[in-house]
Design a protein around this motif. Structure first.
Motif, PDB file in Angstrom:
ATOM      1  N   ASP A 152       0.656  -1.339  -0.177  1.00 46.50           N
ATOM      2  CA  ASP A 152      -0.355  -0.291  -0.190  1.00 46.50           C
ATOM      3  C   ASP A 152       1.238   1.360   0.196  1.00 46.50           C
ATOM      4  N   GLU A 153       0.801   1.601  -1.549  1.00 50.95           N
ATOM      5  CA  GLU A 153       2.161   3.037  -1.197  1.00 50.95           C
ATOM      6  C   GLU A 153       1.231   4.585  -0.331  1.00 50.95           C
ATOM      7  N   ASN A 154       0.499   4.278   0.158  1.00 51.31           N
ATOM      8  CA  ASN A 154       0.051   5.522   1.402  1.00 51.31           C
ATOM      9  C   ASN A 154       0.780   4.908   2.543  1.00 51.31           C
ATOM     10  N   TRP A 157       6.852   3.676   1.202  1.00 49.30           N
ATOM     11  CA  TRP A 157       7.324   3.568   0.485  1.00 49.30           C
ATOM     12  C   TRP A 157       8.665   3.473  -0.102  1.00 49.30           C
ATOM     13  N   ASN A 158       9.264   3.396  -1.371  1.00 49.01           N
ATOM     14  CA  ASN A 158      10.735   2.721  -1.683  1.00 49.01           C
ATOM     15  C   ASN A 158      12.149   3.344  -1.020  1.00 49.01           C
ATOM     16  N   ARG A 299       5.083   6.174   5.446  1.00 47.89           N
ATOM     17  CA  ARG A 299       5.267   7.667   4.751  1.00 47.89           C
ATOM     18  C   ARG A 299       4.632   8.433   6.134  1.00 47.89           C
ATOM     19  N   GLU A 420       1.135  -4.602   6.900  1.00 50.24           N
ATOM     20  CA  GLU A 420       1.315  -4.453   5.627  1.00 50.24           C
ATOM     21  C   GLU A 420       1.517  -5.743   4.413  1.00 50.24           C
TER      22      GLU A 420
END
Lengths: 519, 127
Positions: A152-154, A157-158, A299, A420
């Motif tokens: 989940d990009e919310n 993040w990388n 995030r 996640e």
């Protein structure tokens, strides 16, 4: 020009426009920035071009609190400084690292990331890094198989690292810049020139001269318009505290802040992530060709909601990581050369043992190595020892103290990662034992630091908030400056070198402006 | 057929018919497919022994869920015939909803942890 200070006679007075004390990444970056200018640069190095055991002694000291590496072997007193040990990992701090976070005590920076941004890009030059681009998309264009996990990009993040070409594996900054510095017409490099005292005027609002010992029982004086302490966070604090002939508590220490807020990065194996099915990617491998590395990060919204510190998870194959002895256990020799040998030996042994695992689910299991900032803590500090070095200057003692927020953050970061990867249906995570009991705030003896010393001369908008001002000038002493990670208010998650060089270049610009105005 | 044999057969028939009924009504155990209790995701990384071991630890941590009845009710209360797919979906939704439990360090969905426990208990019963 290079001068071996051992050959100089007593009472020599060396004069220049700026005096940089220390030739590690901070000091050398500033020296390179002043090359080919009309100004005379005095560059002082306590050691020589090669390792010297007798010089290294001045880095000795005792440690209390959370178990730590021997202070003597965590740094190198020689040209190029501790870059001779440096793994070369570079990534900028995040925006949130500069923000005041009400859940992180003493986290107030007087500047934002925007103030540092142009210098991050400049810092790529002395550190011989690739383009100033840390977006994964950019690197995916260079390398086909950097597939991220479908998370989940919310939430996740990388975060990209670049690997420097002037790391310790390649001889550090010494290998890259020794000749260049020696040949620079406006730079006078003095080796075997150990700082022993900083002398101010009265009432100590300006430095008049610094005293150096040349290891031949001679004391020399250096006079310059500006002085830059660039000896590393421990030595900078030590020398400010020890320069106490005019100011009882040491220079810049009217508010008892020098040496306080010592921070390290926690670099700890925290969990195992077992992939349910193979996931083809090269994203989480050290990519020596691309000079690239990547870790899973949270995030900033998640950090805010959870009220936790910033940290990232790097992945190491579990079949290997399970056999790696914690670095803090291996790196216990006072001689840094022995400690380096021991660590390579332990890695080789782990690699050998890992060969026993050649099938089954463990082949797609990865150990999270969480890299996390430490919350700023006034009790985590450098003080002066009763023991003294060869020149009668007190050695440094460290009390490394971690907090419940550090432990809770380390645990939550891994719990969130576990949730996640479960949400994504790709893996299950097993927390390491020391994270299971939610009421346990302690850290095991095997807790590794990253050999990253930060925060002992922290930046603050006013003297009661920090040792240095927003320009890294010591509050109240108009020509004394500190370069390096000692100026950090918080320590971010990434390795400190890129950021400290960016700060050093920002300081360098500031002093150039000042010198122009003053002349 | 002799009268005695006839009575035995009738009795056995009554028992056969009434055991599920008693299970459902008296012990209140939902009827479920025994094959479905094996946690599909976890079986990709663990062997049966590990699954049983986690199941035993779950049952010890939550004694109120240490019997077939309570676990089966928790897992299969929605429908009398929960499918494997439905349990997989429940497992996923646990991760979305934060319905998680940590057993021996493993961060698991509550559903799959209960499956482990039920698997463990059923194996105990067989033994």
């Amino acid at each position: 020009m290079h001068i071996d200070a051992r050959k100089l006679s007593a009472n020599n007075i060396i004069e220049g426009d700026i005096c940089i004390i220390g030739t590690g990444p901070a000091g050398l970056s500033i020296a390179l920035d002043w090359m080919n200018t009309p100004y005379k640069v005095i560059l002082l190095e306590a050691g020589g071009f090669e390792y010297d055991d007798s010089v290294q002694d001045m880095l000795s000291g005792d440690a209390t609190g959370q178990r730590y590496f021997p202070l003597r072997s965590t740094r190198l007193a020689q040209f190029g400084g501790t870059s001779g040990h440096w793994a070369g990992m570079c990534s900028p701090f995040d925006e949130i690292d500069f923000e005041k976070r009400d859940w992180v005590p003493n986290s107030e920076w007087p500047i934002s990331k925007k103030d540092l941004e142009p210098y991050y890009e400049q810092a790529h030059f002395p550190l011989k890094l690739g383009p100033y681009n840390y977006d994964l998309g950019f690197w995916q264009e260079q390398w086909p198989n950097l597939n991220p996990f479908p998370l989940d990009e919310n939430v996740i993040w990388n975060k990209v690292w670049q690997l420097s070409k002037v790391s310790g594996w390649n001889g550090g900054l010494k290998q890259a810049y020794q000749d260049l510095i020696i040949k620079a017409p406006n730079i006078q490099l003095y080796t075997y020139a150990t700082l022993v005292d900083i002398k101010g005027n009265e009432p100590v609002n300006s430095v008049q001269e610094v005293e150096i010992n040349n290891r031949s029982n001679n004391t020399l004086k250096v006079r310059a318009k500006h002085y830059i302490l660039a000896m590393g966070a421990i030595q900078n604090a030590r020398m400010l505290l020890a320069s106490n002939r005019q100011a009882k508590n040491g220079l810049g220490n009217d508010h008892d802040l020098v040496g306080r807020f010592f921070m390290e990065h926690l670099e700890v194996d925290t969990a195992e992530m077992w992939l349910l099915k193979p996931f083809p990617t090269e994203l989480n491998h050290f990519n020596q060709q691309l000079m690239f590395w990547n870790e899973l990060a949270l995030r900033k919204e998640v950090l805010r909601n959870e009220k936790i510190l910033n940290g990232t998870c790097g992945l190491s194959p579990t079949a290997y990581a399970r056999h790696v002895t914690p670095r803090i256990d291996v790196w216990q020799n006072e001689d840094p050369r022995e400690s380096v040998d021991n660590i390579f030996k332990s890695w080789d042994e782990a690699e050998e043992k890992a060969k026993a695992h050649n099938q089954g689910a463990i082949m797609r299991a990865f150990t999270f190595q969480t890299r996390m900032e430490q919350s700023p803590n006034p009790n985590s500090r450098i003080t002066l020892s009763e023991k003294k070095d060869a020149f009668g200057v007190p050695l440094a003692n460290l009390n490394w103290e971690l907090s419940p927020l550090d432990k809770r953050s380390l645990r939550r970061i891994n719990q969130i990662m576990a949730k996640e990867v479960g949400k994504a249906g790709i893996a299950r995570v097993k927390l390491n034992d020391f994270l299971i009991d939610e009421s346990d705030d302690s850290f095991p003896k095997s807790t590794n630091g990253g050999w990253h010393h930060m925060g002992t001369t922290r930046m603050g908008a006013s003297p009661n908030k920090g040792v240095v001002d927003i320009h890294c000038q010591v509050h109240g002493i108009n020509n004394l400056h500190v370069a390096g990670s000692g100026c950090y208010v918080t320590s971010g998650a990434p390795n400190p070198t890129l950021t400290l060089v960016a700060f050093a270049l920002r300081l360098s610009d500031r002093i150039k402006e000042r010198i122009k105005q003053e002349s | 057929m002799k009268r005695r044999n006839f009575m035995l057969l009738v009795s056995a028939g009554v028992v056969a018919v009434s055991v599920p009924f008693v299970n459902q009504v008296y012990f209140d155990i939902p009827d479920y497919d025994k094959e479905s209790i094996f946690p599909q995701f976890l079986s990709l990384i663990w062997d049966e022994e590990s699954i049983s071991d986690i199941g035993a630890k779950y049952a010890a941590k939550f004694p109120e869920e240490s019997r077939e009845r309570s676990l089966a009710k928790a897992l299969f209360s929605d429908s009398a015939s929960q499918s494997k797919d439905k349990l997989l979906a429940l497992t996923q939704s646990d991760f979305f909803n934060g319905n998680l439990v940590t057993i021996d360090g493993w961060v698991l969905s509550k559903t799959e942890a209960r499956q482990c426990a039920l698997h463990y208990i059923m194996n105990q019963t067989k033994a």
